[in-house]
Design an enzyme around this catalytic site. Structure first.
Site, PDB file in Angstrom:
ATOM      1  N   ARG A 233       0.852  -1.193   0.000  1.00 17.42           N
ATOM      2  CA  ARG A 233       0.000   0.000   0.000  1.00 17.42           C
ATOM      3  C   ARG A 233       0.887   1.242   0.000  1.00 17.42           C
ATOM      4  NH1 ARG A 233      -3.311  -2.623  -1.702  1.00 17.42           N
ATOM      5  NH2 ARG A 233      -5.431  -3.067  -0.992  1.00 17.42           N
ATOM      6  N   GLU A 262      -2.949   7.648  -4.836  1.00 21.00           N
ATOM      7  CA  GLU A 262      -3.212   7.092  -6.166  1.00 21.00           C
ATOM      8  C   GLU A 262      -4.648   7.313  -6.639  1.00 21.00           C
ATOM      9  OE1 GLU A 262      -2.023   3.035  -5.552  1.00 21.00           O
ATOM     10  OE2 GLU A 262      -4.029   2.388  -5.015  1.00 21.00           O
ATOM     11  N   HIS A 294      -0.922   0.146  -9.675  1.00 19.86           N
ATOM     12  CA  HIS A 294      -1.745  -0.793  -8.891  1.00 19.86           C
ATOM     13  C   HIS A 294      -2.335  -1.894  -9.779  1.00 19.86           C
ATOM     14  CE1 HIS A 294      -3.954  -1.088  -4.805  1.00 19.86           C
ATOM     15  NE2 HIS A 294      -3.727  -2.291  -5.314  1.00 19.86           N
TER      16      HIS A 294
HETATM   17  P1  NAI Z   1      -1.767 -11.132   5.161  1.00 24.88           P
HETATM   18  O1  NAI Z   1      -2.765 -10.648   6.149  1.00 24.88           O
HETATM   19  O2  NAI Z   1      -1.780 -12.561   4.763  1.00 24.88           O
HETATM   20  O3  NAI Z   1      -0.289 -10.795   5.702  1.00 24.88           O
HETATM   21  C1  NAI Z   1       0.084  -9.549   6.175  1.00 24.88           C
HETATM   22  C2  NAI Z   1       1.203  -9.771   7.201  1.00 24.88           C
HETATM   23  O4  NAI Z   1       1.699  -8.489   7.575  1.00 24.88           O
HETATM   24  C3  NAI Z   1       0.722 -10.479   8.469  1.00 24.88           C
HETATM   25  O5  NAI Z   1       1.588 -11.570   8.770  1.00 24.88           O
HETATM   26  C4  NAI Z   1       0.805  -9.396   9.529  1.00 24.88           C
HETATM   27  O6  NAI Z   1       1.136  -9.914  10.824  1.00 24.88           O
HETATM   28  C5  NAI Z   1       1.930  -8.536   8.981  1.00 24.88           C
HETATM   29  N1  NAI Z   1       1.970  -7.175   9.505  1.00 24.88           N
HETATM   30  C6  NAI Z   1       0.985  -6.444  10.090  1.00 24.88           C
HETATM   31  N2  NAI Z   1       1.455  -5.224  10.427  1.00 24.88           N
HETATM   32  C7  NAI Z   1       2.766  -5.193  10.055  1.00 24.88           C
HETATM   33  C8  NAI Z   1       3.790  -4.222  10.141  1.00 24.88           C
HETATM   34  N3  NAI Z   1       3.563  -3.021  10.688  1.00 24.88           N
HETATM   35  N4  NAI Z   1       5.021  -4.531   9.655  1.00 24.88           N
HETATM   36  C9  NAI Z   1       5.267  -5.744   9.104  1.00 24.88           C
HETATM   37  N5  NAI Z   1       4.336  -6.709   8.999  1.00 24.88           N
HETATM   38  C10 NAI Z   1       3.091  -6.434   9.457  1.00 24.88           C
HETATM   39  O7  NAI Z   1      -1.928 -10.174   3.911  1.00 24.88           O
HETATM   40  P2  NAI Z   1      -1.453 -10.467   2.413  1.00 24.88           P
HETATM   41  O8  NAI Z   1      -2.513 -11.223   1.695  1.00 24.88           O
HETATM   42  O9  NAI Z   1      -0.089 -11.015   2.420  1.00 24.88           O
HETATM   43  O10 NAI Z   1      -1.453  -8.983   1.813  1.00 24.88           O
HETATM   44  C11 NAI Z   1      -0.539  -8.006   2.285  1.00 24.88           C
HETATM   45  C12 NAI Z   1      -0.934  -6.666   1.735  1.00 24.88           C
HETATM   46  O11 NAI Z   1      -0.697  -6.640   0.326  1.00 24.88           O
HETATM   47  C13 NAI Z   1      -2.434  -6.328   1.835  1.00 24.88           C
HETATM   48  O12 NAI Z   1      -2.762  -5.800   3.103  1.00 24.88           O
HETATM   49  C14 NAI Z   1      -2.612  -5.317   0.750  1.00 24.88           C
HETATM   50  O13 NAI Z   1      -2.416  -4.029   1.298  1.00 24.88           O
HETATM   51  C15 NAI Z   1      -1.496  -5.627  -0.242  1.00 24.88           C
HETATM   52  N6  NAI Z   1      -2.010  -6.076  -1.546  1.00 24.88           N
HETATM   53  C16 NAI Z   1      -1.634  -5.403  -2.675  1.00 24.88           C
HETATM   54  C17 NAI Z   1      -2.126  -5.787  -3.919  1.00 24.88           C
HETATM   55  C18 NAI Z   1      -1.744  -5.102  -5.201  1.00 24.88           C
HETATM   56  O14 NAI Z   1      -2.387  -5.306  -6.233  1.00 24.88           O
HETATM   57  N7  NAI Z   1      -0.712  -4.294  -5.220  1.00 24.88           N
HETATM   58  C19 NAI Z   1      -3.090  -6.894  -4.028  1.00 24.88           C
HETATM   59  C20 NAI Z   1      -3.349  -7.576  -2.783  1.00 24.88           C
HETATM   60  C21 NAI Z   1      -2.845  -7.158  -1.595  1.00 24.88           C
END
Ligand code: NAI
Length: 332
Positions: A233, A262, A294
């Site tokens: 993000r 964005e 994105h």
């Molecule tokens: P997830 O929930 O499986 O994993 C996120 C991890 O980040 C968790 O293990 C959590 O404990 C950890 N976390 C929480 N706060 C943190 C911090 N301050 N510092 C480091 N780690 C932290 O989520 P997933 O599926 O891996 O997605 C991650 C992010 O990717 C989403 O929240 C979304 O913002 C982004 N995303 C971007 C996309 C794109 O098209 N560019 C598409 C899908 C997701």
């Protein structure tokens, strides 16, 4: 259930046509994103299907609830565009699609990393202008690097697994480490990750705690010439700090798929001169950056999964009033 769907692409219509029969839903489609300006247009809808450019803040939640909307279904994994507490306060429910295809985002992440490391932008520009020399193109190998992954959830783990395939040494940091990731990386302190990594990947959600995780303070702790890749993000990164670091050589490259402001540009045609954020414009014009607007999620498999899981979520709400993919801020 009557559902208003935001931002449907032409090639997705057939999936919604099939869903009319399969789920018994009716749909209306809206190209303009949901915002304070457009929320008043919502009438007679039980549910809305939202993209990440649809903003649900307190005033929007109030308008939607008074129009009778019961369910908000984010078609995305990230849900920071929705003020979940406001949604709950106004008696609505909100779900998301936790994992539609983490591989899509991770493959794109690795592509951005390789593009930065092999100067792909300059390379293609040079060839287009008839310059076939090697000047400025000496790259670095991902497999020879130490990579730091911030956020070792679903996407972070796939990226780590791809990095393992390259032979990259992988470090990880997460406030909630997990055993699956521990097999793919060495967990270290965040400070150690910043100081030791040649390339840093952001895979954490945007929360109050993670806002501007990358700022002048954290950049100052990074290795000289480190590379930053952000496909999570935009709000995770303080862009002026990154621009300064690129200018000083502290960072040697920046690949990003997401940008804090964005919503001004995404899914629109905006000539460079009409981009008002001077930092963003400067970053777009640099040779050591690559920006994709994105699109990391945007693959055939991911889109199909996103739509199907979203419709399943709404079916579950309709049948039981609950949904296993209800947003859970505790899990952030
Ligand atoms: P997830 O929930 O499986 O994993 C996120 C991890 O980040 C968790 O293990 C959590 O404990 C950890 N976390 C929480 N706060 C943190 C911090 N301050 N510092 C480091 N780690 C932290 O989520 P997933 O599926 O891996 O997605 C991650 C992010 O990717 C989403 O929240 C979304 O913002 C982004 N995303 C971007 C996309 C794109 O098209 N560019 C598409 C899908 C997701």
């Amino acid at each position: 259930m009557h559902i208003r769907v935001y931002g449907v692409q032409a090639d997705e219509m057939s999936t919604y046509e099939e869903a009319k029969v399969r789920y018994g839903f009716t749909f209306e489609f809206e190209a303009v994103p949901l915002s304070e300006k457009t929320a008043g247009d919502v009438k007679d809808c039980d549910a809305l299907i939202l993209l990440t450019n649809c903003i649900v803040n307190e005033p929007v939640a109030k308008v939607l609830a008074s129009a009778g909307v019961k369910y908000l279904a984010c078609r995305s994994a990230g849900s920071d565009h929705v003020d979940y507490s406001a949604v709950v306060r106004y008696g609505m429910k909100c779900c998301h699609v936790p994992a539609y295809a983490p591989e899509a985002i991770s493959e794109h992440t690795i592509m951005l990393a390789l593009e930065v490391l092999r100067h792909a932008k300059s390379s293609y520009q040079k060839v287009a202008s008839g310059d076939f020399t090697l000047k400025g193109l000496k790259g670095r190998q991902l497999g020879m690097m130490t990579a730091g992954v911030l956020g070792t959830g679903r996407i972070g783990r796939v990226t780590m697994s791809l990095l393992n395939g390259f032979g990259t040494r992988v470090l990880g940091w997460d406030p909630f480490p997990n055993a699956e990731a521990a097999r793919l990386c060495t967990y270290v302190e965040k400070e150690t990750l910043l100081q030791t990594s040649d390339i840093i990947f952001l895979h954490c959600p945007l929360t109050e705690d993670s806002y501007h995780t990358i700022c002048s303070d954290t950049v100052s702790k990074m290795k000289e010439g480190a590379v930053l890749i952000n496909t999570a993000r935009g709000g995770l990164v303080d862009l002026p700090a990154v621009l300064d670091a690129l200018e000083s050589g502290k960072l040697s490259g920046f690949g990003f798929d997401v940008y804090e402001h964005e919503t001004d540009t995404i899914r629109k045609q905006v000539p460079l001169d009409d981009i008002h954020d001077p930092v963003f414009r400067a970053l777009l014009q640099r040779d050591d950056t690559v920006y994709s607007a994105h699109v990391a999620f945007y693959t055939d498999t991911a889109i199909l999964n996103m739509i199907e899981v979203t419709l399943d979520n709404l079916k579950e709400y309709e049948a039981t009033g609950c949904c296993k993919n209800e947003i859970n801020p505790q899990s952030f």
